[in-house]
Design a protein around this motif. Structure first.
Motif, PDB file in Angstrom:
ATOM      1  N   ILE A   1       5.304   3.995   0.256  1.00  0.00           N
ATOM      2  CA  ILE A   1       5.688   5.129  -0.702  1.00  0.00           C
ATOM      3  C   ILE A   1       5.309   5.129  -1.831  1.00  0.00           C
ATOM      4  N   ALA A   2       4.496   6.175  -2.344  1.00  0.00           N
ATOM      5  CA  ALA A   2       4.116   6.306  -3.753  1.00  0.00           C
ATOM      6  C   ALA A   2       4.908   7.384  -4.443  1.00  0.00           C
ATOM      7  N   ALA A   3       5.791   7.109  -5.565  1.00  0.00           N
ATOM      8  CA  ALA A   3       6.616   7.613  -5.950  1.00  0.00           C
ATOM      9  C   ALA A   3       6.468   7.991  -7.373  1.00  0.00           C
TER      10      ALA A   3
ATOM     11  N   ALA B   1      15.874  -0.341  -2.718  1.00  0.00           N
ATOM     12  CA  ALA B   1      14.737  -0.694  -1.889  1.00  0.00           C
ATOM     13  C   ALA B   1      14.586  -2.068  -1.611  1.00  0.00           C
ATOM     14  N   ARG B   2      14.845  -3.012  -2.474  1.00  0.00           N
ATOM     15  CA  ARG B   2      14.666  -4.183  -2.192  1.00  0.00           C
ATOM     16  C   ARG B   2      15.852  -4.892  -1.162  1.00  0.00           C
ATOM     17  N   GLU B   3      17.215  -4.129  -1.379  1.00  0.00           N
ATOM     18  CA  GLU B   3      18.208  -4.757  -0.338  1.00  0.00           C
ATOM     19  C   GLU B   3      17.919  -4.274   0.929  1.00  0.00           C
TER      20      GLU B   3
ATOM     21  N   LEU C   1       8.956  -4.145  -0.344  1.00  0.00           N
ATOM     22  CA  LEU C   1       8.191  -4.692  -1.388  1.00  0.00           C
ATOM     23  C   LEU C   1       8.195  -3.757  -2.636  1.00  0.00           C
ATOM     24  N   CYS C   2       8.356  -3.866  -3.706  1.00  0.00           N
ATOM     25  CA  CYS C   2       8.518  -2.824  -5.000  1.00  0.00           C
ATOM     26  C   CYS C   2       7.221  -3.197  -6.098  1.00  0.00           C
ATOM     27  N   PHE C   3       6.553  -2.416  -6.366  1.00  0.00           N
ATOM     28  CA  PHE C   3       5.847  -2.504  -7.520  1.00  0.00           C
ATOM     29  C   PHE C   3       5.928  -1.414  -8.626  1.00  0.00           C
ATOM     30  N   HIS C   4       5.954  -2.004  -9.592  1.00  0.00           N
ATOM     31  CA  HIS C   4       5.860  -0.955 -10.874  1.00  0.00           C
ATOM     32  C   HIS C   4       5.225  -1.615 -12.017  1.00  0.00           C
TER      33      HIS C   4
ATOM     34  N   LEU D   1       6.013   1.538  -2.887  1.00  0.00           N
ATOM     35  CA  LEU D   1       6.792   0.605  -2.060  1.00  0.00           C
ATOM     36  C   LEU D   1       6.323   0.278  -0.741  1.00  0.00           C
ATOM     37  N   LEU D   2       6.549  -0.831  -0.168  1.00  0.00           N
ATOM     38  CA  LEU D   2       5.972  -1.240   0.920  1.00  0.00           C
ATOM     39  C   LEU D   2       6.889  -1.834   1.918  1.00  0.00           C
ATOM     40  N   ARG D   3       7.011  -1.572   3.271  1.00  0.00           N
ATOM     41  CA  ARG D   3       7.641  -2.188   4.096  1.00  0.00           C
ATOM     42  C   ARG D   3       7.061  -1.730   5.547  1.00  0.00           C
TER      43      ARG D   3
END
Length: 124
Positions: free
Chosen positions: A77-79, A45-47, A51-54, A70-72
């Motif tokens: 995306i909520a996973a 995702a970062r590649e 933007l990633c949140f955990h 995840l945001l772009r």
């Protein structure tokens, strides 16, 4: 202390960012743990500009909150991650996933390693 970018300039810069084309592997990798699976998703995702949140320690958070946000650009995306398709989300997880389904532009998923190819296509 760093210089802050004005929000309107930051929005313009982000709107111009183009994700890299995905390279889909021919073989689905195996993951020893859910943490390894999650780390692989976050890396890809970062590649590709997400933007990633955990939540680092979910014991101090609202029960059931999704594993990854995840945001772009205008996508979210909520996973919820599972070790296999046989695992089902808890009632608290289902509550959060339903809530995110009501958010405009949000895509909600329950992903397991068997979904790797689909995950890569979604992130690319």
């Amino acid at each position: 202390m760093g210089m802050r970018i004005p929000p309107e300039l930051e929005a313009e810069i982000l709107s111009r960012a183009e994700p890299r084309a995905a390279v889909i592997p021919e073989v689905t990798p195996t993951f020893a743990t859910e943490a390894a699976f999650q780390a692989a998703i976050v890396q890809k995702a970062r590649e590709w500009g997400w933007l990633c949140f955990h939540t680092y320690d979910s014991r101090r958070c609202e029960p059931g909150f999704p594993d990854l946000i995840l945001l772009r650009r205008d996508r979210m995306i909520a996973a919820e991650l599972k070790r296999s398709r046989k695992e089902k989300p808890s009632p608290a997880q289902r509550k959060w996933l339903r809530a995110f389904q009501g958010v405009s532009g949000a895509n909600v998923y329950i992903w397991s390693p068997e979904d790797w190819d689909t995950i890569l296509k979604e992130l690319s």
